[in-house]
Design an enzyme around this catalytic site. Structure first.
Site, PDB file in Angstrom:
ATOM      1  N   ALA A 114      46.859  47.161  31.816  1.00  0.00           N
ATOM      2  CA  ALA A 114      47.629  48.395  31.971  1.00  0.00           C
ATOM      3  C   ALA A 114      48.247  48.535  33.359  1.00  0.00           C
ATOM      4  O   ALA A 114      48.916  49.522  33.640  1.00  0.00           O
ATOM      5  CB  ALA A 114      46.739  49.599  31.658  1.00  0.00           C
TER       6      ALA A 114
ATOM      7  N   GLU B 160      33.220  50.108  47.203  1.00  0.00           N
ATOM      8  CA  GLU B 160      33.550  49.188  46.109  1.00  0.00           C
ATOM      9  C   GLU B 160      32.404  48.226  45.810  1.00  0.00           C
ATOM     10  O   GLU B 160      32.575  47.215  45.139  1.00  0.00           O
ATOM     11  CB  GLU B 160      34.834  48.427  46.452  1.00  0.00           C
ATOM     12  CG  GLU B 160      36.041  49.342  46.692  1.00  0.00           C
ATOM     13  CD  GLU B 160      36.776  49.767  45.419  1.00  0.00           C
ATOM     14  OE1 GLU B 160      36.930  48.944  44.512  1.00  0.00           O
ATOM     15  OE2 GLU B 160      37.201  50.943  45.346  1.00  0.00           O
TER      16      GLU B 160
ATOM     17  N   HIS C 190      39.848  43.268  47.906  1.00  0.00           N
ATOM     18  CA  HIS C 190      38.414  43.275  48.196  1.00  0.00           C
ATOM     19  C   HIS C 190      38.125  42.068  49.088  1.00  0.00           C
ATOM     20  O   HIS C 190      38.795  41.034  48.967  1.00  0.00           O
ATOM     21  CB  HIS C 190      37.575  43.106  46.910  1.00  0.00           C
ATOM     22  CG  HIS C 190      37.524  44.304  46.026  1.00  0.00           C
ATOM     23  ND1 HIS C 190      37.535  44.219  44.647  1.00  0.00           N
ATOM     24  CD2 HIS C 190      37.427  45.625  46.305  1.00  0.00           C
ATOM     25  CE1 HIS C 190      37.454  45.433  44.121  1.00  0.00           C
ATOM     26  NE2 HIS C 190      37.393  46.303  45.106  1.00  0.00           N
TER      27      HIS C 190
ATOM     28  N   CYS D 250      33.959  38.245  40.810  1.00  0.00           N
ATOM     29  CA  CYS D 250      34.097  39.661  40.431  1.00  0.00           C
ATOM     30  C   CYS D 250      33.234  39.975  39.217  1.00  0.00           C
ATOM     31  O   CYS D 250      32.791  41.108  39.039  1.00  0.00           O
ATOM     32  CB  CYS D 250      35.538  39.989  40.056  1.00  0.00           C
ATOM     33  SG  CYS D 250      36.669  39.960  41.441  1.00  0.00           S
TER      34      CYS D 250
HETATM   35  N1  LIG Z   1      36.708  42.762  41.543  1.00  0.00           N
HETATM   36  C1  LIG Z   1      37.857  42.641  40.702  1.00  0.00           C
HETATM   37  C2  LIG Z   1      38.337  43.975  40.263  1.00  0.00           C
HETATM   38  C3  LIG Z   1      39.604  43.944  39.478  1.00  0.00           C
HETATM   39  C4  LIG Z   1      40.029  45.315  39.035  1.00  0.00           C
HETATM   40  N2  LIG Z   1      41.217  45.225  38.192  1.00  0.00           N
HETATM   41  C5  LIG Z   1      41.593  46.271  37.424  1.00  0.00           C
HETATM   42  O1  LIG Z   1      40.975  47.295  37.377  1.00  0.00           O
HETATM   43  C6  LIG Z   1      42.876  46.083  36.611  1.00  0.00           C
HETATM   44  C7  LIG Z   1      42.936  46.987  35.410  1.00  0.00           C
HETATM   45  C8  LIG Z   1      44.315  47.022  34.790  1.00  0.00           C
HETATM   46  O2  LIG Z   1      45.312  46.884  35.506  1.00  0.00           O
HETATM   47  O3  LIG Z   1      44.402  47.187  33.557  1.00  0.00           O
HETATM   48  C9  LIG Z   1      40.305  46.202  40.240  1.00  0.00           C
HETATM   49  O4  LIG Z   1      41.402  46.153  40.774  1.00  0.00           O
HETATM   50  O5  LIG Z   1      39.386  46.925  40.663  1.00  0.00           O
END
Ligand SMILES: NCCC[C@H](NC(=O)CCC(=O)O)C(=O)O
Length: 444
Positions: A19, A174, A250, A368
């Site tokens: 998304a 985080e 991150h 992750c």
């Molecule tokens: N540690 C990796 C985390 C990835 C995570 N991606 C997302 O939430 C993407 C969801 C989306 O775009 O549908 C973030 O950015 O926190």
């Protein structure tokens, strides 16, 4: 007593989709609106977890969250039956619906920060769920994350569970993605390295200009206090704001540690030399700082391939291996570097590649997908044993995915009320497989 570092991988939830929710995360933005394959995503994750268990590692799984999150949608004013709530949100505020449907809890490196008992004053393993306040879709995770952690590490004698930090930008947290524990041995007191993106209360401190710094110094300090860590065993280090602005959202996109190894890109941090000297002094034993230069691997290649979002694991024979996404094989500079790395005389002797592309397309690599929990034998015995990976659990979870997951999902599909039923049916069955009790709101 024997000591281990267990990896708890997040099971990919049935609503895994693209998304484009994470500003500052290049993959999330660039794959927005593509169709996802939740079934393949979940199976890719299970394959990696099972392969690590087969290597002799202690491997567990953490349950995903309930999505669509109808409780949040009701809290912000959508009413009626479950189906009506979903359809009203889809029509009036599609972006809010998307935020309430993300399977982002799969990236359990962001579930919590964990301090092993060897580091804490009360001799317990401490967990603080991350508040993830920087992103709406992630800020709705921490309460359920806490429930799942309590059901997985369900023993007050060994495990101490804290509430997530206050939900304010000053305490942006985080979790383990910005936390690395260095030690000579998993069971010995180590140095906990907290890497933050900005200081919330010092307006003169450096910070990124384009993308958000999700972790604050103040949050890292609060976690260190909660976890009863000694000042002498903590190092707080700032991430280089320039690399945040190039997509390093991150710290685990630019460095990774294991035992006495810190593998990092030369542009990862600020004040690198002085901070590494502090780490070495506090460790009081040898640390291998493995530096990758910009000439060897550019920041752009590191972000595309996730060279540093790898897991460095210590195999039962004492050698270290690096668990990398197949994207690293596909990037010539990174592949050449990894081939060379195993010959450099560092503790890292082999590379194992895994296809986790469904997760990578949202900016989540092998590291992750896992939460590390260093434990001794007694603590492992106190973990909910039904969450630990073995042949039987692997087979059960694969059949469960096969039975309940779709093989294609688009953002438009998120408005389908059938998805609520499918998701709840799957999660209800999962809590029985993992013997978690009632961790979801729909079960209460
Ligand atoms: N540690 C990796 C985390 C990835 C995570 N991606 C997302 O939430 C993407 C969801 C989306 O775009 O549908 C973030 O950015 O926190």
């Amino acid at each position: 007593m024997k000591q281990f570092e267990a990896n708890f991988d997040g099971l990919v939830g049935p609503t895994h989709n693209y998304a484009g929710l994470s500003f500052g995360n290049v993959a999330s933005y660039s794959n927005a609106a593509q169709a996802s394959n939740p079934k393949a995503a979940a199976k890719q994750g299970l394959q990696k977890a099972k392969a690590l268990a087969d290597l002799g590692m202690v491997q567990g799984v953490l349950a995903p969250q309930e999505r669509p999150d109808l409780y949040t949608l009701r809290r912000i004013g959508f009413s009626g039956t479950d189906a009506e709530v979903l359809q009203k949100a889809a029509k009036q505020a599609p972006a809010l619906l998307n935020a309430c449907c993300s399977a982002s809890s799969m990236w359990t490196a962001n579930a919590a920060t964990v301090s092993p008992s060897a580091d804490t004053r009360d001799g317990k393993v401490h967990f603080t769920p991350a508040n993830l306040v920087d992103k709406l879709h992630r800020s709705i995770e921490p309460l359920t994350t806490g429930n799942i952690l309590k059901a997985t590490f369900n023993n007050d004698r060994h495990f101490k569970h804290h509430l997530h930090l206050p939900e304010h930008a000053n305490f942006g947290d985080e979790g383990a993605a910005n936390h690395t524990r260095l030690c000579s041995d998993y069971g010995k007191a180590g140095v906990e390295l907290f890497v933050y993106g900005q200081s919330a209360t010092n307006p003169n401190a450096p910070k990124p200009v384009k993308y958000p710094a999700r972790q604050t110094l103040e949050a890292s300090q609060a976690v260190a206090r909660l976890h009863q860590l000694e000042d002498e065993s903590c190092v707080f280090m700032q991430q280089n704001p320039d690399v945040i602005d190039q997509g390093v959202f991150h710290n685990d996109v630019i460095s990774v540690g294991n035992q006495n190894v810190l593998f990092y890109h030369e542009q990862a941090f600020l004040d690198t030399e002085a901070k590494f000297a502090e780490i070495s002094r506090k460790m009081n034993s040898e640390v291998h700082f493995i530096k990758v230069s910009t000439e060897q691997v550019s920041i752009d290649d590191a972000v595309r391939s996730y060279l540093f979002n790898t897991q460095i694991i210590t195999l039962p024979n004492g050698e270290m291996a690096i668990v990398a996404p197949t994207d690293c094989q596909e990037n010539p500079a990174v592949f050449a570097y990894l081939n060379e790395l195993t010959t450099l005389g560092t503790p890292i002797k082999q590379v194992k590649y895994f296809d986790v592309k469904q997760s990578m397309q949202n900016g989540g690599g092998p590291a992750c997908l896992r939460l590390r929990v260093a434990m001794n034998e007694q603590e492992i015995a106190a973990v909910n044993q039904h969450t630990l990976m073995n042949d039987a659990l692997f087979n059960k979870l694969n059949s469960w995915v096969e039975k309940h997951y779709r093989d294609t999902l688009t953002v438009a599909d998120l408005a389908d009320p059938q998805l609520i039923i499918e998701s709840r049916t799957a999660l209800d069955e999962l809590t029985q497989i993992l013997k978690l009790g009632s961790v979801y709101q729909f079960q209460k």
